[in-house]
Write a protein that holds these residues in place. Structure first.
Motif, short mmCIF file in Angstrom:
data_model
loop_
_atom_site.label_atom_id
_atom_site.label_comp_id
_atom_site.label_asym_id
_atom_site.label_seq_id
_atom_site.Cartn_x
_atom_site.Cartn_y
_atom_site.Cartn_z
N ALA A 22 0.85 -1.19 0.00
CA ALA A 22 0.00 0.00 0.00
C ALA A 22 0.88 1.24 0.00
O ALA A 22 2.08 1.17 0.27
N THR A 23 0.27 2.35 -0.28
CA THR A 23 0.99 3.62 -0.28
C THR A 23 1.19 4.10 1.16
O THR A 23 0.25 4.10 1.95
N TRP A 24 2.41 4.49 1.45
CA TRP A 24 2.75 5.07 2.75
C TRP A 24 3.22 6.49 2.52
O TRP A 24 3.75 6.81 1.46
N THR A 25 3.03 7.33 3.53
CA THR A 25 3.37 8.74 3.44
C THR A 25 4.59 9.04 4.30
O THR A 25 4.64 8.66 5.48
N LEU A 26 5.55 9.73 3.71
CA LEU A 26 6.76 10.12 4.42
C LEU A 26 6.44 11.22 5.43
O LEU A 26 5.74 12.18 5.11
N ASP A 27 6.93 11.08 6.65
CA ASP A 27 6.82 12.12 7.67
C ASP A 27 8.06 12.99 7.54
O ASP A 27 9.12 12.67 8.08
N LYS A 28 7.95 14.08 6.78
CA LYS A 28 9.11 14.93 6.51
C LYS A 28 9.69 15.55 7.77
O LYS A 28 10.89 15.85 7.83
N SER A 29 8.86 15.75 8.78
CA SER A 29 9.35 16.38 10.01
C SER A 29 10.23 15.43 10.82
O SER A 29 10.94 15.85 11.73
N HIS A 30 10.21 14.14 10.48
CA HIS A 30 11.04 13.15 11.15
C HIS A 30 11.87 12.36 10.13
O HIS A 30 12.08 11.15 10.29
N ILE A 56 6.19 6.07 -1.71
CA ILE A 56 6.57 4.79 -1.10
C ILE A 56 5.40 3.83 -1.15
O ILE A 56 4.28 4.16 -0.76
N THR A 57 5.68 2.61 -1.61
CA THR A 57 4.74 1.50 -1.52
C THR A 57 5.41 0.47 -0.63
O THR A 57 6.57 0.10 -0.86
N PHE A 58 4.69 0.01 0.40
CA PHE A 58 5.31 -0.82 1.44
C PHE A 58 4.36 -1.90 1.89
O PHE A 58 3.17 -1.64 2.11
N ASP A 59 4.86 -3.12 2.01
CA ASP A 59 4.12 -4.24 2.57
C ASP A 59 4.99 -4.84 3.66
O ASP A 59 6.01 -5.48 3.37
N PRO A 60 4.67 -4.62 4.93
CA PRO A 60 5.53 -5.11 6.01
C PRO A 60 5.67 -6.62 6.04
O PRO A 60 6.61 -7.15 6.63
N THR A 66 8.34 -3.77 -1.69
CA THR A 66 8.50 -2.34 -1.43
C THR A 66 9.07 -1.63 -2.65
O THR A 66 9.93 -2.17 -3.35
N SER A 67 8.60 -0.42 -2.89
CA SER A 67 9.21 0.45 -3.89
C SER A 67 9.25 1.86 -3.32
O SER A 67 8.37 2.25 -2.54
N VAL A 68 10.29 2.59 -3.71
CA VAL A 68 10.44 3.95 -3.19
C VAL A 68 11.07 4.82 -4.26
O VAL A 68 11.94 4.36 -5.02
N SER A 69 10.61 6.05 -4.35
CA SER A 69 11.28 7.03 -5.20
C SER A 69 11.38 8.33 -4.41
O SER A 69 10.41 8.77 -3.78
N PHE A 70 12.58 8.89 -4.40
CA PHE A 70 12.86 10.15 -3.71
C PHE A 70 13.18 11.22 -4.74
O PHE A 70 13.87 10.96 -5.73
N THR A 71 12.70 12.43 -4.51
CA THR A 71 13.11 13.61 -5.27
C THR A 71 13.63 14.62 -4.27
O THR A 71 12.93 14.98 -3.32
N ILE A 72 14.87 15.08 -4.49
CA ILE A 72 15.51 16.03 -3.58
C ILE A 72 15.77 17.32 -4.35
O ILE A 72 16.29 17.29 -5.47
N ASP A 73 15.40 18.44 -3.76
CA ASP A 73 15.71 19.75 -4.33
C ASP A 73 17.19 20.02 -4.05
O ASP A 73 17.59 20.26 -2.91
N ALA A 74 18.00 19.98 -5.12
CA ALA A 74 19.46 20.12 -4.95
C ALA A 74 19.82 21.46 -4.30
O ALA A 74 20.80 21.55 -3.56
N VAL A 105 15.23 6.15 -7.66
CA VAL A 105 14.08 5.28 -7.93
C VAL A 105 14.53 3.85 -7.70
O VAL A 105 15.44 3.35 -8.38
N SER A 106 13.90 3.18 -6.74
CA SER A 106 14.31 1.81 -6.42
C SER A 106 14.00 0.87 -7.58
O SER A 106 13.01 1.06 -8.31
N THR A 107 14.85 -0.13 -7.74
CA THR A 107 14.63 -1.18 -8.74
C THR A 107 14.41 -2.53 -8.07
O THR A 107 13.64 -3.34 -8.56
N THR A 108 15.08 -2.77 -6.95
CA THR A 108 14.87 -4.00 -6.18
C THR A 108 15.06 -3.72 -4.70
O THR A 108 15.83 -2.85 -4.30
N VAL A 109 14.34 -4.48 -3.89
CA VAL A 109 14.54 -4.49 -2.44
C VAL A 109 14.75 -5.94 -2.06
O VAL A 109 13.91 -6.80 -2.34
#
Length: 191
Positions: A22-30, A56-60, A66-74, A105-109
């Motif tokens: 399922a989709t999980w939400t990043l807690d940016k403050s932590h 983030i898609t995560f199945d505990p 799991t898949s994750v993609s991050f975008t960072i403002d350089a 962008v993750s390709t494998t976990v």
């Protein structure tokens, strides 16, 4: 990350979907994205990025789903010295005028232990994409003690990036070429 039975039971009880990716939400403050750079071998400069987002898609119960993609403002780089930060934003390093984002962008976990996994993916810096692997450790997963209706998962990830492989060779190797990276994050199921 094969979770202990108690933690897994808590997750399944709190999750209306059960054990489904399922989709999980990043807690940016932590969440913290940090790095270290050797300065001429005399000291280590620490830095971080303050503006980022993730999908983030995560199945505990099935960590490899799991898949994750991050975008960072350089341009959000912060080494705690404004003049140095301005230099890091130039063509010598991050060239934020032409390359605004750093992406992963993750390709494998791949699960490596009860609470550990390797997260491999494509990292793009300065328009150059290279595969990198981060070692992930599950710190804790369970209900938030201040709001038991919310499940929280916390992870630490570590890895290294050779900046010269992305065309960022200024000052190397006197200014460290291999950059240790650490990420600490919390996330919760999307509402």
């Amino acid at each position: 990350m094969r979770l202990p039975a108690i933690a897994l039971s808590a997750i399944l009880a709190l999750s209306p979907l059960g054990a489904v990716a399922a989709t999980w939400t990043l807690d940016k403050s932590h969440t913290h994205i940090g790095f270290e750079v050797s300065h001429l071998g005399f000291s280590t400069t620490n830095g971080m990025f303050s503006d980022f987002d993730a999908e983030i898609t995560f199945d505990p119960e099935n960590i490899e789903a799991t898949s994750v993609s991050f975008t960072i403002d350089a341009a959000s780089v912060n080494t705690f010295w404004p003049a140095r930060d301005e230099h890091v934003k130039t063509k010598d390093f991050l060239n934020v005028g032409e390359h605004a984002d750093i992406t992963f962008v993750s390709t494998t976990v791949t699960q490596t232990g009860d609470n550990t996994a390797d997260v491999t993916g494509d990292l793009t810096i300065l328009g150059v994409t290279k595969p990198v692997t981060f070692a992930a450790t599950l710190n804790k997963i369970g209900p938030n003690p201040f709001n038991p209706d919310v499940t929280v998962a916390g992870f630490d990830l570590t890895g290294e990036i050779d900046r010269t492989e992305f065309g960022m060779g200024f000052g190397a190797p006197a200014i460290g070429a291999v950059i240790p990276v650490s990420i600490s994050l919390e996330m919760s199921p999307a509402s």
